[in-house]
Design an enzyme around this catalytic site. Structure first.
Site, PDB file in Angstrom:
ATOM      1  N   ILE A 152       0.819  -1.219   0.000  1.00 28.77           N
ATOM      2  CA  ILE A 152       0.000   0.000   0.000  1.00 28.77           C
ATOM      3  C   ILE A 152       0.850   1.265   0.000  1.00 28.77           C
ATOM      4  O   ILE A 152       0.318   2.373  -0.029  1.00 28.77           O
ATOM      5  CB  ILE A 152      -0.953   0.026   1.209  1.00 28.77           C
ATOM      6  CG1 ILE A 152      -0.178  -0.058   2.525  1.00 28.77           C
ATOM      7  CG2 ILE A 152      -1.981  -1.082   1.109  1.00 28.77           C
ATOM      8  CD1 ILE A 152      -1.063   0.043   3.757  1.00 28.77           C
ATOM      9  N   GLY A 153       2.154   1.122   0.018  1.00 26.32           N
ATOM     10  CA  GLY A 153       3.002   2.307  -0.045  1.00 26.32           C
ATOM     11  C   GLY A 153       4.449   1.964   0.214  1.00 26.32           C
ATOM     12  O   GLY A 153       4.780   0.865   0.660  1.00 26.32           O
ATOM     13  N   LYS A 154       5.302   2.915  -0.110  1.00 26.72           N
ATOM     14  CA  LYS A 154       6.731   2.767   0.134  1.00 26.72           C
ATOM     15  C   LYS A 154       7.240   4.002   0.844  1.00 26.72           C
ATOM     16  O   LYS A 154       7.153   5.096   0.308  1.00 26.72           O
ATOM     17  CB  LYS A 154       7.495   2.537  -1.167  1.00 26.72           C
ATOM     18  CG  LYS A 154       7.190   1.189  -1.815  1.00 26.72           C
ATOM     19  CD  LYS A 154       8.120   0.889  -2.973  1.00 26.72           C
ATOM     20  CE  LYS A 154       7.856  -0.493  -3.542  1.00 26.72           C
ATOM     21  NZ  LYS A 154       8.767  -0.817  -4.657  1.00 26.72           N
ATOM     22  N   GLY A 155       7.757   3.814   2.061  1.00 30.00           N
ATOM     23  CA  GLY A 155       8.261   4.936   2.837  1.00 30.00           C
ATOM     24  C   GLY A 155       9.751   5.102   2.674  1.00 30.00           C
ATOM     25  O   GLY A 155      10.394   4.411   1.872  1.00 30.00           O
ATOM     26  N   GLY A 161      11.382   1.708   4.059  1.00 32.92           N
ATOM     27  CA  GLY A 161      10.888   0.389   3.720  1.00 32.92           C
ATOM     28  C   GLY A 161       9.543   0.425   3.038  1.00 32.92           C
ATOM     29  O   GLY A 161       9.052   1.477   2.641  1.00 32.92           O
ATOM     30  N   VAL A 168       5.375  -0.564   2.911  1.00 29.98           N
ATOM     31  CA  VAL A 168       4.209  -0.676   3.787  1.00 29.98           C
ATOM     32  C   VAL A 168       3.218  -1.664   3.174  1.00 29.98           C
ATOM     33  O   VAL A 168       2.866  -1.543   1.994  1.00 29.98           O
ATOM     34  CB  VAL A 168       3.534   0.689   4.003  1.00 29.98           C
ATOM     35  CG1 VAL A 168       2.371   0.559   4.983  1.00 29.98           C
ATOM     36  CG2 VAL A 168       4.542   1.715   4.512  1.00 29.98           C
ATOM     37  N   ASP A 196      10.441  15.426   8.507  1.00 30.39           N
ATOM     38  CA  ASP A 196      10.025  14.998   7.163  1.00 30.39           C
ATOM     39  C   ASP A 196       8.529  15.199   6.979  1.00 30.39           C
ATOM     40  O   ASP A 196       7.817  14.299   6.534  1.00 30.39           O
ATOM     41  CB  ASP A 196      10.402  13.535   6.925  1.00 30.39           C
ATOM     42  CG  ASP A 196      10.407  13.184   5.431  1.00 30.39           C
ATOM     43  OD1 ASP A 196      10.462  14.115   4.601  1.00 30.39           O
ATOM     44  OD2 ASP A 196      10.349  11.991   5.091  1.00 30.39           O
TER      45      ASP A 196
END
EC number: 2.7.11.1
Length: 666
Positions: free
Chosen positions: A354-357, A360, A362, A471
């Site tokens: 569901i995402g990339k932070g 790493g 997610v 951030d």
């Protein structure tokens, strides 16, 4: 058959020993070669005794790639961002190198000069160096307050009677108490905004003091001619003190220190050569038996090592420091600890991304009680896990409606993950970067902006320890079913005690476009919680920009528009002429839009002391529009493109850094 085996073994022994001998000799020649090349200093133009980080053709291994010298003009010159600098002196005993700009060393009135900056990791500015700023083509009328700081520069007449050039001799961030700017810094901003450009040059503090006490164009030229001091890299000084030669590895792209091998005694070499052949003969005779004994010895050693390692793993008294730290972490953090196998089960083997932070990926997961969660799995290359420990520790101390709730974590060696509440609406950037923003009215956008402000206020002022996020951006603001925002991703958060809020960063962190100026340049002051205020201001203006996207399409292609939304001020000027920021909205929405705009602009003031604290930001957002004044238009120093390109990757892949909380705040 036996003789054949013995001969084969003897031949293999000869080959093996000869290979070791050749490898050793080649390594010695390589190390000695670089030391011989880089140890002597070289001459370039009228300068002798030059070493790292400078280099010329044939000495590429001896200098940093950014500091190649051109000796053709009779003086050593290097180019940084298209600006030429000449070396005035290099004293490696004292560790001081003196440079001066070649373009305005004789004439400070050049029309095309611009600001550039050094790679201060390689050559940091010396403590005796300050900044001299020259403002070109400014309004002639200068207030009495501004005239105490800036002096007129006598340049050839450009044909206009109402324009002048000026220079500023002191760094306003470090003024003595007797010259505090207090609330008058906006006058300097207004003055800078009236100029067509400004150029900052490093200069000797002694020369600037003389220029300040005796203002004149001649003394200004002397300050530029005297140049400025830089310090030899500490790693290089340590290398030189230990009889090494400074250099740069083209393979690893980092500083290296070359050492020479100890000189060999000729008689000793003959003895060693005789012993070498004797050993070969002995090994050849007894190769078979030695080989068998060697195999037995190796197997025995491996068996002992394996048994010892198993005993260490099973004995809690023999655990490593990493294991102890992780046990302490689990004991100190009041959260549920999950094994990596449980994390794999929760995410159904990491099926749904569901995402990339920044640190790493997610994944969506489901707990055993049926609750949906987001699972952030860190990359395995995150060193000793200090950033992970920092994130878990800071998030476990928070409890606020506008802060994402942490539910658990996993820590097994290099396998680390955090588990937090799942948000159906995802992150804010999906709304403000698409047509969804046009379907959200100003009340909803205002509620999101206010919620983020309250969340940051809690982090800065409501926790036992002040938490600085570093951030803040739309990707790190999550929205629940009711579009209530929650600040997430504390991977870059750094903690300080409440009375120790000034931070020192070894690495630049954050996301380009949202990074405060002081993170890039010390001209603007030290990094602190006010850096979050700047990022919040850019976030608010980004929300407004998405709502007014059609009116800004003509500016978004410009690089500068990433760092300051000039169109905001144009719309404010239209508002003063009877036009609202956006057409076809009610008076109430118009008031909300103007309030968000003014608050955002106050937050992005370049000087941290001019930005409001987050508790004041919340008051401004909740207060009346009439109580807010239009802030001055910020004048940011130019940031070199190379610096921005490097910094744009820092939030994605960054090494651990050390935080120093050394200055108490009353």
């Amino acid at each position: 058959m036996i003789n054949f085996s013995l001969s084969l073994t003897k031949s293999m022994s000869y080959s093996f020993i000869w290979m070791l001998f050749v490898i050793h000799i080649s390594c010695v020649l390589s190390a000695d070669g670089n030391h011989i090349l880089c140890s002597p200093s070289f001459t370039c133009g009228n300068q002798r005794g030059l070493l790292y980080p400078f280099w010329i053709a044939g000495r590429k291994e001896c200098g940093h790639p950014d500091f190649e010298l051109d000796c053709n003009a009779g003086v050593p010159e290097l180019s940084i961002s298209s600006v030429k600098f000449r070396i005035l002196g290099a004293d490696y005993d004292s560790g001081i190198i003196t440079l001066a700009r070649s373009d305005n060393i004789d004439d400070p009135c050049l029309p095309n000069s611009f600001t550039t900056s050094f790679n201060e990791t390689v050559l940091p500015l010396a403590s005796t160096t300050d900044l001299l700023t020259i403002y070109y083509d400014c309004n002639r009328n200068v207030s009495s307050f501004v005239s105490t700081f800036v002096k007129e520069l006598d340049c050839p007449d450009d044909g206009t009677d109402d324009r002048r050039n000026y220079y500023l001799t002191r760094n306003l961030t470090f003024l003595p108490p007797s010259l505090k700017l207090e609330g008058n810094s906006f006058l300097l901003n207004d003055f800078g905004g009236s100029c067509s450009r400004n150029v900052s040059n490093p200069a000797s503090r002694t020369a600037l003091n003389t220029l300040e006490s005796t203002p004149s164009t001649d003394n200004l030229k002397i300050a530029l001619e005297d140049g400025f001091a830089l310090e030899v890299n500490s790693d290089c000084r340590t290398c030189i003190d230990s009889k090494g030669a400074c250099g740069f590895s083209q393979t690893s792209s980092r500083f290296v220190c070359y050492y020479r091998q100890e000189p060999q005694n000729p008689t000793r070499n003959k003895v060693i050569l005789k012993l070498f052949f004797i050993v070969i003969y002995v090994l050849g005779i007894g190769a078979a038996s030695f080989a068998m004994m060697g195999v037995i010895l190796v197997v025995t050693c491996l068996n002992c090592l394996i048994r010892r390692q198993r005993k260490t793993l099973n004995d809690p008294r023999m655990r490593t420091s990493d294991d102890s730290r992780q046990q302490n972490l689990k004991a100190l953090i009041p959260l549920k600890h999950y094994s990596y196998a449980q994390v794999t089960s929760i995410t159904k083997s990491f099926a749904e991304v569901i995402g990339k932070g920044g640190f790493g990926t997610v994944y969506r997961g489901t707990l055993y009680d049926g609750r949906s969660v987001a699972v952030k799995v860190l990359k395995e290359s995150q060193g000793n896990g200090e950033d992970f420990i920092n994130e878990v520790a800071s998030m476990s101390q928070t409890s606020h409606v506008n802060i994402v709730t942490l539910l658990g974590f996993c820590s097994e060696g290099y396998k680390r993950a955090i588990i937090y509440e799942f948000m159906e609406n995802g992150s804010l950037d999906k709304f403000i970067s698409s047509k969804k923003s046009s379907t959200m009215d100003w009340r909803e956008l205002y509620g999101i902006a206010l919620g983020v402000a309250r969340g940051l206020e809690y982090l800065h002022h409501g926790c036992r320890t002040r938490i600085v996020h570093f951030d803040i951006k739309p990707q790190n603001v999550l929205l629940d079913d009711n579009l209530s925002p929650k600040v997430s991703d504390f991977g870059l958060a750094k903690l300080c005690e409440r009375k120790e809020s000034i931070l020192s960063l070894m690495d630049t962190r954050g996301t380009i476009g949202y990074i405060a100026p002081e993170v890039f340049s010390r001209v603007y002051g030290r990094v602190s919680h006010k850096s979050d205020v700047y990022s919040y201001g850019m976030l608010v203006l980004d929300i407004i920009g998405a709502r007014n996207k059609t009116s800004t399409e003509d500016t978004t292609s410009s690089t500068s528009s990433m760092y300051f939304p000039e169109w905001i001020y144009r719309d404010l000027e239209k508002a003063h002429n009877g036009k609202s920021i956006e057409t076809a909205i009610s008076n109430e929405e118009d008031e909300i839009a103007k309030k968000m705009t003014l608050v955002g602009l106050w937050c992005i003031q370049p000087w941290p002391l001019d930005r409001p604290a987050m508790n004041r930001v919340v008051e401004m957002m909740e207060g009346n529009l009439d109580a807010l004044e239009v802030p001055p238009r910020p004048v940011l120093q130019q940031i070199p493109t190379a610096t921005l390109q490097e910094s744009s990757t820092f939030s994605e892949d960054i090494s651990a850094y050390t935080e120093i909380c050394s200055i108490n705040v009353a």
